[in-house]
Design an enzyme around this catalytic site. Structure first.
Site, PDB file in Angstrom:
ATOM      1  N   SER A   1       0.783  -1.232   0.000  1.00  0.00           N
ATOM      2  CA  SER A   1       0.000   0.000   0.000  1.00  0.00           C
ATOM      3  C   SER A   1       0.815   1.280   0.000  1.00  0.00           C
ATOM      4  CB  SER A   1      -0.964   0.001   1.183  1.00  0.00           C
ATOM      5  OG  SER A   1      -0.253  -0.110   2.391  1.00  0.00           O
TER       6      SER A   1
ATOM      7  N   HIS B   1      -5.439  -3.983  -1.959  1.00  0.00           N
ATOM      8  CA  HIS B   1      -5.228  -2.863  -2.880  1.00  0.00           C
ATOM      9  C   HIS B   1      -5.266  -3.264  -4.345  1.00  0.00           C
ATOM     10  CE1 HIS B   1      -4.344   0.051   0.296  1.00  0.00           C
ATOM     11  NE2 HIS B   1      -3.875  -1.007   0.947  1.00  0.00           N
TER      12      HIS B   1
ATOM     13  N   LYS C   1     -11.899  -0.213   0.393  1.00  0.00           N
ATOM     14  CA  LYS C   1     -11.091   0.487  -0.602  1.00  0.00           C
ATOM     15  C   LYS C   1     -11.824   0.496  -1.950  1.00  0.00           C
ATOM     16  CE  LYS C   1      -7.215  -0.866   2.238  1.00  0.00           C
ATOM     17  NZ  LYS C   1      -7.494   0.146   3.241  1.00  0.00           N
TER      18      LYS C   1
HETATM   19  C1  LIG Z   1      -2.917  -4.563   2.984  1.00  0.00           C
HETATM   20  C2  LIG Z   1      -4.048  -4.202   3.872  1.00  0.00           C
HETATM   21  N1  LIG Z   1      -4.729  -5.195   4.494  1.00  0.00           N
HETATM   22  C3  LIG Z   1      -5.771  -4.940   5.287  1.00  0.00           C
HETATM   23  C4  LIG Z   1      -6.197  -3.645   5.523  1.00  0.00           C
HETATM   24  C5  LIG Z   1      -7.345  -3.422   6.471  1.00  0.00           C
HETATM   25  O1  LIG Z   1      -8.497  -3.030   5.802  1.00  0.00           O
HETATM   26  P1  LIG Z   1      -9.687  -2.297   6.549  1.00  0.00           P
HETATM   27  O2  LIG Z   1      -9.517  -0.825   6.323  1.00  0.00           O
HETATM   28  O3  LIG Z   1     -10.935  -2.839   5.931  1.00  0.00           O
HETATM   29  O4  LIG Z   1      -9.617  -2.645   8.012  1.00  0.00           O
HETATM   30  C6  LIG Z   1      -5.542  -2.584   4.896  1.00  0.00           C
HETATM   31  C7  LIG Z   1      -5.997  -1.200   5.152  1.00  0.00           C
HETATM   32  O5  LIG Z   1      -5.351  -0.228   5.006  1.00  0.00           O
HETATM   33  C8  LIG Z   1      -4.434  -2.858   4.058  1.00  0.00           C
HETATM   34  O6  LIG Z   1      -3.754  -1.869   3.462  1.00  0.00           O
END
Ligand SMILES: Cc1ncc(COP(=O)(O)O)c(C=O)c1O
Length: 342
Positions: free
Chosen positions: A186, A214, A245
């Site tokens: 990310s 992502h 997202k």
């Molecule tokens: C790679 C990754 N996994 C999981 C999440 C967690 O997602 P959520 O915002 O639905 O808790 C994120 C959130 O930024 C993320 O970047």
């Protein structure tokens, strides 16, 4: 008394220095009104948004907004219960089916957030005696899931296939191993070489979990993410995703083809106690179940708490979905035969 907040002093000083230099606090911006996926009112000024995860611009999609309104009308504002007890609604099942269809996978499970999907799945499948081999740049939710399950953590250099391979080869061949990767990372937006990474993981006898937070919706032929684009969907054991997202809402999920995945849907332990009103009814029900072809334990005081009579049922990982269906049918028939249910 040691002040537990003293460890934050360097961050507090850094922030104060930024603000003293006359900068707007970058970590405290309020969007007063969001006009569209790309424009919001910030500090009274119309501002173009280039810092969201709204990759497909879905937050104002008429279908998404209408579905949210319908769900509020039909189910109210919340489940007020956990998924495994009283918090599974028809909508959860419908979205799980939609995910199975979208990913062409056998199983799906939704969570309140992507964070919780990582926490719940990783901490459940990899325990104290297992190894988790993960990219050092993994998201915080992945690290938290590893810590919660007490697995042995083996990090490797970011996106480095050779480093992953070396770490895997040093582990005991018979140990349980889970390799955790992200499709797109990310912060830098770089893509994992999943094709090679999944190959070395499988060669070492490891299971593979890929977080596609992502990449969902726009990478891969059907938008299933980097695993699809790299042609390794069949070799990946678990895909984690988030609705916060690209699909513009909130929630997380895991999809898998693992034949025993459904065990994650069942109660907190393998034991299910069916409480009976008294010993006579309990014994009648126990016998009726046996007549149906089902053996359970009849438990009574003093072995049980609070003077209860109960039918103690214990599920095992090898009970098939068909058997569970059969068991429920037997309970219904025995319940009717004994007058426990109408
Ligand atoms: C790679 C990754 N996994 C999981 C999440 C967690 O997602 P959520 O915002 O639905 O808790 C994120 C959130 O930024 C993320 O970047």
């Amino acid at each position: 008394m040691a002040d537990l907040f003293s460890k934050f002093d360097p961050i507090i000083e850094q922030r104060e220095a930024l603000l003293a230099a006359g900068l707007t606090d970058p970590f405290n911006l309020v969007m007063e009104k969001v006009e569209s996926p790309t424009v919001a009112l910030c500090n009274g000024k119309r501002t173009i948004l280039l810092g969201t995860y709204n990759y497909m611009g879905m937050t104002f999609d008429p279908d998404v907004v209408a579905a949210g309104k319908t769900a509020l009308d039909e189910f109210g504002s919340g489940t007020t219960g956990s998924r495994v007890l009283n918090g599974t609604y028809a909508g959860h099942r419908a979205v799980e089916q939609a995910l199975k269809d979208f990913y062409a996978m056998d199983h799906a499970m939704v969570f309140s957030t992507g964070y919780q999907a990582n926490l719940g799945v990783i901490s459940t499948i990899a325990g104290k005696d297992d190894y988790i081999i993960l990219d050092i740049d993994s998201h915080a939710s992945i690290y938290d899931g590893c810590a919660l399950g007490n697995a042995q953590i083996v990090p490797f250099r970011h996106n480095d296939v050779e480093a992953l391979d070396k770490r895997l080869k040093r582990l005991p061949p018979e140990a349980g191993k889970l390799v955790i990767l992200e499709g797109v990372y990310s912060m830098l937006g770089d893509i994992a070489p999943l094709n090679e990474m999944v190959a070395v993981s499988k060669a070492a006898g490891a299971m593979v979990l890929v977080d596609e937070a992502h990449s969902m919706g726009f990478i891969g032929e059907h938008g299933r993410g980097v695993a699809e684009a790299e042609g390794v969907m069949d070799a990946v054991d678990f895909i984690i995703g988030t609705f916060s997202k690209s699909v513009g809402t909130v929630g997380g999920f895991c999809v898998s083809n693992h034949p025993r995945f459904e065990i994650l849907h069942q109660p907190q332990s393998a034991i299910i106690a069916v409480i009976m009103p008294d010993l006579a009814t309990g014994a009648a029900m126990w016998e009726a179940l046996l007549d149906e072809g089902l053996y359970v334990n009849l438990a009574r005081p003093p072995a049980t708490p609070a003077n209860m009579t109960l039918l103690r049922c214990s599920l095992c990982a090898l009970h098939s979905e068909d058997q569970v269906g059969e068991i429920l049918g037997m309970f219904a028939a025995a319940g009717r035969a004994t007058g426990c249910i109408d």
